[in-house]
Design a protein around this motif. Structure first.
Motif, mmCIF file in Angstrom:
data_model
loop_
_atom_site.group_PDB
_atom_site.id
_atom_site.type_symbol
_atom_site.label_atom_id
_atom_site.label_comp_id
_atom_site.label_asym_id
_atom_site.label_seq_id
_atom_site.Cartn_x
_atom_site.Cartn_y
_atom_site.Cartn_z
ATOM 1 N N UNK A 131 -25.504 53.859 14.448
ATOM 2 C CA UNK A 131 -25.469 55.272 14.706
ATOM 3 C C UNK A 131 -26.607 55.921 14.204
ATOM 4 N N UNK A 132 -27.235 55.362 12.999
ATOM 5 C CA UNK A 132 -28.079 56.271 12.382
ATOM 6 C C UNK A 132 -28.853 55.392 11.417
ATOM 7 N N UNK B 128 -28.899 51.807 7.190
ATOM 8 C CA UNK B 128 -28.270 51.882 8.499
ATOM 9 C C UNK B 128 -26.875 52.304 8.393
ATOM 10 N N UNK B 129 -26.499 53.421 9.378
ATOM 11 C CA UNK B 129 -25.076 53.422 9.520
ATOM 12 C C UNK B 129 -24.290 52.684 10.636
ATOM 13 N N UNK C 268 -24.717 58.603 21.690
ATOM 14 C CA UNK C 268 -24.175 57.627 22.612
ATOM 15 C C UNK C 268 -23.309 56.961 22.002
ATOM 16 N N UNK C 269 -23.467 56.323 20.731
ATOM 17 C CA UNK C 269 -22.631 55.225 20.375
ATOM 18 C C UNK C 269 -21.249 55.999 19.553
ATOM 19 N N UNK C 270 -21.678 57.350 19.037
ATOM 20 C CA UNK C 270 -20.837 58.205 18.449
ATOM 21 C C UNK C 270 -19.852 58.395 19.460
ATOM 22 N N UNK D 196 -31.409 59.945 11.562
ATOM 23 C CA UNK D 196 -30.601 60.274 12.836
ATOM 24 C C UNK D 196 -29.337 61.059 12.346
ATOM 25 N N UNK D 197 -28.941 62.077 12.527
ATOM 26 C CA UNK D 197 -27.754 62.828 12.289
ATOM 27 C C UNK D 197 -27.021 63.669 13.270
ATOM 28 N N UNK D 198 -26.929 62.896 14.187
ATOM 29 C CA UNK D 198 -26.631 61.605 14.512
ATOM 30 C C UNK D 198 -26.953 61.288 16.076
#
Length: 426
Positions: free
Chosen positions: A352-353, A338-339, A391-393, A386-388
RNA sequence: GGAGAGGUGGCCGAGUGGCUUAAGGCGCACGCUUGGAAAGCGUGUUUACCUGAGAGGGUAACCCGGGUUCGAAUCCCGGUCUCUCCA
């Protein structure tokens, strides 16, 4: 899902691995092996019955051609017993196969050896933390305040038109969204991922193929009129391109990417965590998917992690990478990274990912194999990340890049947005 | 939404209820032939499961699911997808 073959060959290893998820599989696996042994006996008996019955039919055929109708009638009378027997055996087979299949569907993937045995998110292992720690002094607005002041996102309008969790993006907010999507797709393209625009609804077979069905049925929007589901992630349509496909060895690895909106019911999520962009029913995401040879799949996983790292570096966001513990991993994954980006204003990490190797778990459900030079087929390994997720980005960009007068768009992203700053209204 | 036509192996395409897992062709692989290549000739060329040390043997599958029949690619019913015409 796991294969019978693997349960036969490495039962103890799998049971031990599943304990890392706090999933006690022993009873289920032993039952499955028992049913499987019955199944084989039943098949042997059925095959034998059908072989005899086929032989009689051939004999009848031969006699009919020769015009020996009476002799044929005699043989015909012998076939009834086989028919009764084979019908019964077929029913037994079907029942055993269904039983085995259902049981297999409810066993999660066996975690990879490196995965630790933790219980929940607190037991995940941080394996990397970026250098750029965010520092915000007195300017600490959460993104929902910024989004409202600058008229970037309208949550209330979304609630009116659709419902909570379906925001409108407007003006620079919409352009930022579009810029990020394009930026992520361009980076994926450079990384060798072929772009797809997949359907945003899927059928039940596809849902089963990637593992959303039957276990996570409640998380998807379902349209019973047409028996379709809104995609919770592009992973589902993209990976299902290869359902019931035997790919050429030379074509591996196969790299796909796609932007789609994602729809999630998020049943049971309430409270603080769902504020603003933190948790939505509809959000945008660029997804990358790979099909890989088994021996290469962990290198592939590393390369996907690097890809995501590159994106977060370019966006100048403070982030960390976690290797999920057994208890926190998704049902189908063998290993997941997880990122999380740090939100300075909310003072919390935002996921976020999620980048995972499913090994052969999805491939079994998808029936996706490749054929090697010796003509044998093998299960592919599937991976995705996810890349990416946007929303959270967006939340992290607004919160971390705020200063006295507005938000500075990172240099790498600005050309895709068409502006370098979002200024606070004066 | 209405009417019609169709869905057969990697591809094209034949198929009368039994000798059809499937003719024929293309493609592909290997071999022969050749100075080399092409052509030609020969052999092979789906998947899953069961069984066997192996060679091999068996079962199932002609869009999907039911049905009729001793026997179904072929007949019947339902679904689905594609194409053509109409709205």
């Amino acid at each position: 899902m796991l294969t019978i073959q693997s349960l036969r060959d490495e039962k103890e290893r799998i049971i031990t691995a599943l304990q890392k998820r706090h999933f006690d599989a022993r009873e289920a696996i032993e039952a499955i092996l028992e049913w499987d042994s019955d199944r084989r006996k039943t098949q042997a008996a059925l095959d034998e019955t059908l072989a005899q019955s086929n032989a009689l039919s051939r004999e009848i055929g031969g006699l009919m051609r020769e015009g020996k109708k009476d002799e044929a009638e005699v043989i015909k009378s012998k076939t009834a017993a086989f028919k009764v027997q084979s019908t019964e055996l077929k029913e037994q087979m079907q029942a055993l196969e269904d039983q085995i299949h259902n049981a297999l569907c409810h066993i999660p993937n066996a975690p990879h050896g490196f995965v630790t045995a933790g219980r929940n998110a607190e037991d995940n292992i941080e394996i990397f933390r970026s250098g750029n720690a965010a520092t915000l002094d007195h300017h600490k607005k959460p993104h929902w305040e910024i989004a409202e002041e600058c008229q970037l996102i309208d949550f209330e309008l979304g609630a009116k038109v659709t419902g909570a969790g379906f925001p409108f993006y407007r003006g620079k907010g919409a352009k930022l969204q579009r810029g990020l999507i394009r930026y992520f797709l361009e980076r994926a393209d450079e990384g060798g991922y072929e772009e797809f625009i997949p359907p945003h609804m899927i059928n039940a077979e596809s849902g089963f193929g990637t593992g959303q069905l039957p276990d996570k049925e409640g998380q998807m929007y379902h349209m019973p009129e047409d028996e379709l589901y809104m995609i919770p992630t592009a992973e589902v349509p993209l990976t299902n391109i290869y359902r019931d496909v035997i790919v050429k060895e030379a074509d591996l690895p196969i790299k796909l990417c796609g932007y789609t909106p994602c729809f999630r019911r998020e049943a049971g999520s309430y409270g603080k965590d769902v504020r603003g962009l933190n948790r939505l029913h509809q959000f945008d995401k660029v997804e990358v998917v790979q099909l890989s040879k088994p021996e290469a799949s962990y290198d592939t996983l590393d390369s996907m992690v690097d890809h995501v790292k590159g994106l977060l570096e370019a966006l100048e966001l403070p982030y960390r990478i976690l290797r999920l513990c057994g208890g926190d991993m998704g049902f189908t994954a063998a290993m997941t990274y997880d990122f999380e980006v740090w939100s300075a204003a909310q003072e919390r990490w935002l996921e976020v990912s999620s980048v995972s190797n499913f090994e052969t778990y999805q491939a079994h459900r998808l029936k996706c194999r490749y054929k090697s030079a010796d003509g044998k087929s093998h299960w592919v390994h599937t991976l995705n990340g996810s890349a990416l997720a946007l929303p959270r980005i967006v939340a992290a960009l607004l919160e971390n890049h705020q200063d006295e007068t507005g938000i500075q768009i990172p240099e790498a992203l600005a050309p895709y947005c068409g502006f370098e700053r979002i200024d606070y209204p004066t």
